[in-house]
Design an enzyme around this catalytic site. Structure first.
Site, PDB file in Angstrom:
ATOM      1  CD  GLU A   1      32.004 -53.467  33.404  1.00 19.00           C
ATOM      2  OE1 GLU A   1      31.898 -52.252  33.620  1.00 19.00           O
ATOM      3  OE2 GLU A   1      32.737 -54.216  34.063  1.00 19.00           O
TER       4      GLU A   1
ATOM      5  CD  GLU B   1      36.839 -54.757  32.105  1.00 17.20           C
ATOM      6  OE1 GLU B   1      36.647 -54.177  33.201  1.00 17.20           O
ATOM      7  OE2 GLU B   1      36.439 -54.305  31.025  1.00 17.20           O
TER       8      GLU B   1
HETATM    9  C1  FCB Z   1      35.042 -51.774  34.436  1.00 16.50           C
HETATM   10  C2  FCB Z   1      35.207 -51.195  33.054  1.00 16.50           C
HETATM   11  C3  FCB Z   1      36.641 -50.871  32.696  1.00 16.50           C
HETATM   12  C4  FCB Z   1      37.398 -50.312  33.878  1.00 16.50           C
HETATM   13  C5  FCB Z   1      37.230 -51.204  35.083  1.00 16.50           C
HETATM   14  C6  FCB Z   1      37.998 -50.748  36.298  1.00 16.50           C
HETATM   15  O1  FCB Z   1      33.778 -51.456  34.911  1.00 16.50           O
HETATM   16  O2  FCB Z   1      34.726 -52.088  32.075  1.00 16.50           O
HETATM   17  O3  FCB Z   1      36.628 -49.998  31.597  1.00 16.50           O
HETATM   18  O4  FCB Z   1      37.019 -49.025  34.108  1.00 16.50           O
HETATM   19  O5  FCB Z   1      35.886 -51.315  35.427  1.00 16.50           O
END
Ligand code: FCB
Length: 485
Positions: free
Chosen positions: A173, A368
């Site tokens: 990210e 994620e």
């Molecule tokens: C993302 C991050 C991760 C976590 C999630 C909820 O932005 O990569 O570390 O905090 O959100």
């Protein structure tokens, strides 16, 4: 807002689809005394009064540094076959560059061995925001040398672990650590730089990504599968009318504001070798000039496009003559939101992967996806997180729609395995499928952990079955007893 797909259907993901869960180092490890590791910008940010909810910090977190073997046993009981973890740069090099910290690499050695002994494949991210404090004091991402520093660190990790690790991600990210950390000041390092400087920091982070890919390919002892894990900033259509789908695609790939919340400023250089035209126009003279060779460095061949998607924005086609080809569709009053206020938007997982696949032609891996709550274990010792299950079920059904649409999706990692340190929100927000009591470090798998086990085992087929309220229906009691002590 579209209603979720209600058509009767059967679901089955491919046999080689990678099902897993994800974590990151600072969020779970602890093990932070100076003899064990150096400091990152997150260590110093957490010391600023008020920077993090109730001044929480990741000094101990889930104490995974000491409890990793127990955690791997829980992963095994959950039936997890793929685990995304990250390596903490200042644990491997206390000063961020130069001397390698033997104790630090030894920890990751032990963790990787333990995972493999339990039949779990590691997926390793090299940078999940823990920029070494020593290097921050030398200019951080604004320093062009950042790329080379990252390359040296990546080389040390890959030399040590690549006899056992084959799946790598460079950076997590970039939009978040650059915008929230360097422009908004809400994440580490907590500064508010002007656009010109955040664009310079972004450029150097992209160079570090490229240098990281080179380092992985050069040092890997076994053929490496390499990707990255940016945010997926998704606009999805109100329905599947082609005009609305085109509008959503245009919105997903547009840069309309002078900040970094977008996909293409990062992904076009990485995957196509150039900054996007609309961004160049909008940012104008704030864009740092750079040697032409920088783009060659940034534009390294990748094996997959990892993407983190939690929510999205609903749009529809705009009337002819509008400023943009799309227009926003407001969520209905009272629409579902989690405790971070993120809107429930399953179709982001249908259209986000599809648009990214169409544009970049790299296999997509959801690195994620998940949701948070502020839940607690009930008086009967259970944690019935029905909203997490329903959220995940809706999003995975949408991902199955993406596959039906022809999107090349190769894996899904749920965020997160354990409740953990949620950055500026501290321990307030819980994203885990396993509850962590931070006072006792007791782990309690939530109902979602056992539900997800069945989803993975059935390759998604069970997503169409009603949710059962009893964990024993999903996993033999003995397995509960083994992990809940
Ligand atoms: C993302 C991050 C991760 C976590 C999630 C909820 O932005 O990569 O570390 O905090 O959100």
């Amino acid at each position: 807002m579209p209603t979720p797909s209600t058509r009767p259907r059967s679901v089955q993901f491919a046999p080689d689809f990678a099902w897993g869960v994800a974590t990151s180092s600072y969020q779970i490890e602890g093990g932070s005394s100076p003899d064990l590791r150096g400091e990152s910008v997150w260590d110093s940010f957490c010391r600023k009064p008020g920077a993090v909810f109730e001044n929480h910090h990741g000094g101990v977190a889930c104490d995974h540094y000491n409890r990793y073997a127990e955690d791997v046993r829980i992963l095994k009981a959950m039936g997890v076959k793929n685990y995304r973890l990250s390596i903490m740069w200042p644990r491997v090099m206390k000063e961020g560059t130069g001397q390698v910290n033997a104790a630090g690499l030894a920890f990751y050695d032990r963790l990787i061995d333990c995972l493999l002994e339990h039949g779990i494949t590691p997926w390793v991210t090299l940078f999940h925001w823990e920029y070494p404090l020593a290097l921050y004091n030398r200019g951080g991402w604004l320093n062009r040398d950042s790329a080379e520093w990252f390359g040296q660190y990546a080389t040390a990790v890959v030399e040590r672990l690549s006899d056992r690790v084959t799946n790598w991600m460079t950076i997590n990210e970039p939009q978040v650590f650059l915008q929230l950390g360097h422009a908004d000041g809400k994440h580490a390092p907590g500064v508010q730089l002007p656009l010109r400087e955040t664009l310079l920091a972004s450029h150097n982070a992209l160079r570090a990504h490229g240098r990281g890919v080179q380092a992985i390919r050069a040092a890997a002892k076994r053929p490496a599968t390499v990707g990255w894990a940016p945010v997926g900033h998704v606009s999805y259509p109100i329905d599947n009318d082609p005009a609305n789908v085109d509008a959503a695609r245009a919105a997903t790939f547009a840069i309309t504001q002078k900040q970094l919340w977008n996909n293409t400023w990062f992904a076009d250089p990485v995957c196509l070798g150039c900054y996007p035209e609309d961004g160049l126009r909008l940012y104008g003279s704030e864009v740092p000039s750079h040697p032409v060779a920088d783009m060659d460095l940034i534009n390294q061949k990748l094996d997959f496009y990892g993407v983190n998607i939690y929510s999205g924005a609903c749009v529809q086609a705009a009337p002819a003559g509008s400023a943009t080809p799309w227009q926003s569709v407001a969520a209905p009053q009272g629409h579902g939101r989690n405790t971070m206020d993120w809107l429930l938007a399953p179709d982001a997982l249908r259209y986000g992967p599809r648009f990214l696949w169409e544009r970049y032609r790299l296999p997509i891996i959801i690195t994620e996806n998940g949701t948070c709550s502020t839940d607690w274990v009930d008086l009967d010792g259970r944690m019935l997180d029905l909203q997490r299950i329903d959220y995940t079920r809706r999003y995975l059904l949408a991902l199955a729609d993406a596959v039906d649409d022809g999107t090349n999706v190769k894996g899904y990692f749920h965020w997160s395995f354990l409740d953990n340190f949620e950055w500026a929100e501290g321990y307030k927000q819980r994203f885990g499928m396993v509850h962590v009591n931070y006072a006792t470090q007791r782990r309690t798998p939530k109902l979602s952990a056992w539900w997800y086990r069945r989803v993975m085992q059935s390759r998604g087929a069970s997503l169409t079955e009603p949710v059962l309220l009893d964990a024993n229906a999903y996993a033999p009691q003995q397995e509960h007893a083994d992990v809940v002590r």
